[in-house]
Every structure is written in C-alpha cells, then in structure tokens.
Design an enzyme around this catalytic site. Sequence first.
Site, PDB file in Angstrom:
ATOM      1  N   GLY A 174       1.639   6.356  -2.337  1.00 56.00           N
ATOM      2  CA  GLY A 174       2.487   7.503  -2.644  1.00 56.00           C
ATOM      3  C   GLY A 174       2.357   7.965  -4.074  1.00 56.00           C
ATOM      4  O   GLY A 174       2.243   9.174  -4.349  1.00 56.00           O
TER       5      GLY A 174
ATOM      6  N   GLY B 172       0.790  -1.223   0.000  1.00 57.17           N
ATOM      7  CA  GLY B 172       0.000   0.000   0.000  1.00 57.17           C
ATOM      8  C   GLY B 172       0.820   1.270   0.000  1.00 57.17           C
ATOM      9  O   GLY B 172       0.341   2.320  -0.447  1.00 57.17           O
ATOM     10  N   ASP B 173       2.051   1.217   0.487  1.00 61.38           N
ATOM     11  CA  ASP B 173       2.865   2.428   0.576  1.00 61.38           C
ATOM     12  C   ASP B 173       3.255   2.991  -0.788  1.00 61.38           C
ATOM     13  O   ASP B 173       2.970   4.156  -1.076  1.00 61.38           O
ATOM     14  CB  ASP B 173       4.099   2.167   1.418  1.00 61.38           C
ATOM     15  CG  ASP B 173       3.786   2.127   2.898  1.00 61.38           C
ATOM     16  OD1 ASP B 173       3.119   3.045   3.390  1.00 61.38           O
ATOM     17  OD2 ASP B 173       4.209   1.172   3.571  1.00 61.38           O
ATOM     18  N   PRO B 174       3.940   2.231  -1.649  1.00 65.00           N
ATOM     19  CA  PRO B 174       4.282   2.822  -2.938  1.00 65.00           C
ATOM     20  C   PRO B 174       3.066   3.172  -3.783  1.00 65.00           C
ATOM     21  O   PRO B 174       3.060   4.205  -4.475  1.00 65.00           O
ATOM     22  CB  PRO B 174       5.155   1.752  -3.615  1.00 65.00           C
ATOM     23  CG  PRO B 174       4.804   0.482  -2.929  1.00 65.00           C
ATOM     24  CD  PRO B 174       4.482   0.858  -1.517  1.00 65.00           C
TER      25      PRO B 174
ATOM     26  N   ASP C 143       1.737   4.011   6.766  1.00 69.67           N
ATOM     27  CA  ASP C 143       3.139   4.262   6.447  1.00 69.67           C
ATOM     28  C   ASP C 143       3.552   3.485   5.211  1.00 69.67           C
ATOM     29  O   ASP C 143       4.282   2.544   5.287  1.00 69.67           O
ATOM     30  CB  ASP C 143       4.002   3.857   7.644  1.00 69.67           C
ATOM     31  CG  ASP C 143       3.562   4.605   8.895  1.00 69.67           C
ATOM     32  OD1 ASP C 143       3.395   5.813   8.805  1.00 69.67           O
ATOM     33  OD2 ASP C 143       3.381   3.960   9.948  1.00 69.67           O
TER      34      ASP C 143
END
Length: 821
Positions: free
Chosen positions: A570, A565-567, A821
Amino acid sequence: MTQTGEKADGRPLSGLRVAEFGGGPALAWCGKLFADFGAEVIKVEPPGGDPDRRAEPLVDVGGGITESAVFAWLNTNKKSITAAPGDHARLADIAAACDVLIDARPGAWSDDGPAGQPALRAANPALCIAAISWFGESGPYRDYAATDATLRALAGQARGMGPAAAPVLQPQHQSWLPGALSAFSALVASLIGGGPGRRFEISLHDANVVVTEFQAAVTVATGSEERRRGLNRYFPVFPIGVYSTKDGWLGTTSLSADQWRGFCDMLGLPELATRPGFRTAPERLARADEVDAEIGPALLKRTAREWADLGLAKRVPLVVVPTMADLLATPSHRQHDAFAQVRIGEARFEGPALPLHLSATPPAAVGVAPLAGADDGWRAEPRPAPRAAPAKALPLEGVRIVDLTMGWAGPLATRQLADLGAEVIKVEGRAYPDWWRGGDYGPAALEERQHEKSLYFNFVNRNKVGVTLDLTQAEGADLLRRLVATADAVVENYGGDVLPRLGLDYANLRQARPDLVMVSMSAYAPGTDWADLRAYGSTLEHGSGLPSVTGDADAPPTMCHVAYGDPIGGLSACAAALVALRHRQRTGQGQLVDLSQVECMLPLVGPWIVEQAATGKVGPRLGNRHPAFVPHGCFPCDGVDAWVVIAVTDDTAWWQLCQAIGRGDLADEPALATAAGRRAAEYRLEAAIADWTRQRSPDEAMEALQAAGVAAGAARGFHEVLLYEPHLTARGHWQDVPRPHLDYTQQPSPVFREDGAPYPIRRPAPTLGQATREVLSRILGLDTAALDRLEAAQVIGESPIPMAERRPRSSAVLHQQAAAD
C-alpha cells in the site's frame, strides 16, 4: 491538476534537485527514489564518507579500496559532496540551490544556526523539507537512542512474533522502508500541490505503527487473547506459515473455506475440510498442533515447487519460500526486471530495482553509486523565488482518485492519498462490498449492520467518500467510466481478469480519460509465470524470501507479520501513483503503473540479495542477535510475557550498559571491550543482562538504559499500541472521529505531520454507499428521478444485497477478492 511549466524530459522527476543531509537507510532510500526517477540528488557526507560505506558486505571498488555493497545499492545515481557538519555556509549554499531537502540530522528542525531548517527555509521559501527521525520532534521518546529492532519493538512488531516461549524478531533492515516511502510521498505530493514549500516531520515510529494497525485493530475489536501461539502462527488465520516439503520450504495461507477445502484436496486429505473443529481459520488455529500433525507429513510427499505449481492451478495461496540465490534466479522476477545492476567504482553486482514500475517512465535500469566526494566541485545557482501561488490546506487538494480497491493494501494506498488531501471516491458493489467489512451477509448480520462495525475497515478507509455501483450491469460500468473521465487517477487491486472482463481495464478507461494514471496492484506482475497467483500479504512475505533470513538457524524460516505485504504494498502504491501524477502534471501524459506487490517487499531483503549477488553467499540466520551490535536481543522482564529489546551499538554503549545494570566488573574485562570479544562471550553476557531485566518491568528497563544512552525499547503488545502507548498519546497520534455503528472512535493520525501538527482526519470511513447520490449528482449531474431508477435496478444503494438475492453474474464476475489483500 495544472501544468507547472517546467521543461520536461523522459524521466518523471527530472528537473528537480534534491539534497540529502544526514545518514541512515530511510534517508538514502527516499533519495534513491528521487534519483532513480531522474532527479539530481546531492548527497552530503562527512569528510571520509558516510560511516555506512564501511558496513559489510564490502566490495573492491578498485585499487584495493573496499566499499559497502549495501550502501552503494541504497545510493545509486546520486552525486556525493563531502562537507564537515560545521560547514554551515556550504550546507546553506546546497539547500538554496535545491527544490527538496531530505534531512536526517538530529535536532536540525530546532537548530537556529545558519544551516538549521528554519534558516534554510527562510533563505529558500520554495524548499520542500522532509525531516526524518526515529521518534519525531516531540514526545517522551524524542531523544531516545534507537535501532531498527528497538523501534519496531515499541511499534508492536516484536512481542507477537516467534515461538510461544519467547519472541524472535528480524533484528535489522525493516523499519526504514515505511518511513522512506512516507517521506517520499509527502514530498512529491507537495511538489504536485505547488505553492510555498512545506516541511514534513516523518517519525519512523509513526510510520511503523501503520504496519501494526491491522493486528492491533483485530485484537481490540475481537477481544482476543493477546499471546504468541507458536512459530509462524498468527491470529486469526491458519494454516498460515512455512512448512518443510520433500525439497525446500513452502509458504501457505488458508483463509477462506474454499482455500482450505482446495488445500485439503491437494494434500489428499479431503475429510479434513469438514472435520469438526477444523472448518474455520480460528478453529484451526485453536487446534494448530492437530492440524500440523495432519498436513505436515502430507507436504513431505512433493517438493515446494510442485506444491506451488499445483496451488497456482487450483487458486490456493501457496508459494515457494526462496533462498536469496533462488530469488535472484526466479523467472517471474527476471521477466519483470525486478533486479538492476549496481556499479560503484570497478565493482558490479545486482540489487532490487525500484519496484514502482511505471510502464511509460520506469526507473533507471542501472544504478551508478558515487565514491565519497566524487562531486566536491559541484556548484549551482540558488533556485529562483517561487511563482506566486495560493497555499492549500493540504497538498493534494483538487486531485480526484477513483478507488477500486478492497482489503488492506489497496485501501491503504488510497488512504495515504486521501490523508494528503485528494478526493478519494471509494467504489463498492452492493452485491460484493469491500471484503474487509466482513463476510456474513445473512439476515441476522444485516439486521445488526455487522458490515459497518469493522474497526480495521474504518482505519484504512477514512477521509474517503463512498459510492456503490454494480459494475456487472451496463449502467453501473458506464457510470464508472463517466466518473473516471473526471478523475486524475484510478487505483485497483482486483484479480487480474476481473476488470478486462467488465470492459474497465486501462485500455478501456483511458478512452474516457486519455491522460489517466492507473495503478494496478497485482501480487506478481502481469505477463509473468506467476501472474495468476492468488495471494495475501502473508504470501508476499513468503515469496520475498524474508523468512529464509529470519529466525534461529535451527528453526524453520520465520515470518515477521501476519500480512507484511499489505502495508508495504500500500505504501509503495501510493508513492508510485504520485510519481505518475507528477509526470502527468509536467507532460500531460498518463500511464499505467504495473505494481508487483511481491517486488515491493524486495527492498526489505535487499541487503541479503546484495550480499548474495556480491559475494555468492549469505551468512547464517542469527535469531535475535545482530551481525554488528553485541549484545543484542529480546530480554525477559518482570510480568507476564514482558520483554525489552536491547542493542549495544558500539563499545561506548557497552560500557554504559554495564554501569546501568550494575556490572562494572564486565566493563573492566579487557576481552569484552570490543564487539569481537563480546561475541565470543555472548551467551554469558545475555544471561547477565537477563538477570537484571527480570527484576524490572519493560518500561523500567527501557528508561534506565535510555538514561544511560543505550538503545532499548519495550516490546509493546497490540493493545498497548492502540490504547495506551505513552509516546503516541503524548504526540496526539490518536484522533477522536465518531462514526455511526462503531463504538470505538479513535483513529491513528496520518504519518505526515506538517510543522509539528498531524494532519486532521476530515471524515470517518464511509458507510456503504453513503455518498452515492451526492457524488453522482454533484459530479455527473444525475437528478433524483435517475437516481431512484438506478436504486430500483440495484445499480446503487446503501445496503448490501442479501447473499440469497445476489445475481449470478455478480458472484461469477466480482466475487473474487483482491489480487493481493
């Protein structure tokens, strides 16, 4: 930022005209982003329509005619024009009438004919182009055949996934989204920057290496052994995975000591939290079987929903891993309009809406996809010559972003903006720096400056300037407001209650800058039942339902990544910020971008959501097999944990593979001439291929098959991606950027390449507070005496405050990690 003078209406990208040449989901999603935000998008298809219109699942569009539901979802609100690839005049006319060209035609960048990109640019100098390809326009893989799975193998996303015995990867629908978001961001940034049209080269391989960067950096920086540790086990976090409950599957993540302690208390096993060998995540991972033997039976006492609700109350990252039917019925997604109706002909079904939730100018709530050739009569006048405007070295020069993010997702969003030329001012607190710097602020760690030695922090914070402000002090908060008054946008990913308690939420900050754009990156959307969920990138993958369609049918739902989920969040946040900035440029109106990061994951499961909505069911999980490509899989090679991913994409590729592996006898079997016949003999064919691959290294197998025209990709490890991946090296992907306190000086290039060259990395990640005095002096006019006073009061400074000396108010208010995060 200056006004362009364009006539504006309520849609942020209205007034733009965009052409799509070529095919594939990356091209289609990039165009959909433009179309659903109001641009006029002209999709050019071959006579008879794009081949993807025939991909299952099919829906009846009327008159007994069927079309692909997934194709329709990817192509909402566009026009369709059919034109033969050789109809150069028609293609040139279309491009001359457009502001943007998204071009996925192989070799179009070097085509010197009238419909090649050089000629199209010469005829329309203002045309912005994104040229999308599997591997870019240079390097040894440039002309390689590829599929989603073979490309992701080469980007390091296969070998580390699955049980210890062999990799298991999601074979489809994953690689296109990072490339589509990167292309869209580059194009919108170029439109914001004005001046002559730019041409961007977008390699899907480069874009997917972004997804691998964290794992590669951790592996290299820690010197950890690179191996699969078991299904849903990822270094350096544990327990992270998917567990069976009394009813349904539960996604768990325990990273911090507080989370592990809370999880153990919930399970009725408080002694586990302090048991020797179980206290830290790396220790638990080393003894994962023992941990699972304790927590597995305890989790069977409640349903997944009951555990998730308990985790929400106790701020432990737990979430139900939904099926596609569950996902479509999730109340929090319904509250936030996460799904939109798709129409094509007479067919009606739902699919994920664009997750870039601009509060004032949201994307279209209903998508109408065209039938092939529905707009063949379309004509438009060529675009007028652009107004004279000075060329900028980078598209976002002159744009200022205040960065209130930490971890991976938020800093990656602002890194993308910085790579495109924006001035990004990263704000940290001395009492609570970005948690990706590390968590040890004891005397020995401070003496060694451990907070400046994080390789992954350096990767996601390059090209930024860094300041420190204690936002819990009135002066620190006031200085932030003054900085925001000079900025175009703010990006934040704090927990949902942090900025409001500090008086620094959007309602307050827009008093300093009425036309402010602010991107808030929550895990689940504010105002929904799950708004307060504590989440990581792994939690977002769990909540997206992707594990429920990944892996072998008889195995637990399978994760694709340690923090997927982070990249994705982003990259999505960067795109959303740019749409809002484009709207502000045209209208003078700012707005809040309310980004739900779990919704940003839904495009990756979009095809299965669409299948569920259109047909009422989803097919079984296939492991490494593919629903259309047969054979397809990850095959063992000569060497330790050595693998190659191979995809036979059609009947011709089957014959070519047989010749390459010396099995002409298989090519001669009539029953194997079709995919259906090969499916019936899949185990036998996989064994024959494995007999051949075991005698060769992954690169030898890949090169031999590629020479025969068969899609194949060596399954790269994290070390290989970071240190000696030959294609990345040949393309100059790694730039040498020295930084104090860090021995490793290589940085991955920005995804955006303009006319063949990667954008330069202008500066390394800032040391803590490195530019505080310069920024506050240059932008706010503070003199030396004022700066000295602020440092004495610990509002600013260039070193962390030791843990023992931190003020209670700092730990009470800001000692929370980012929302996701």
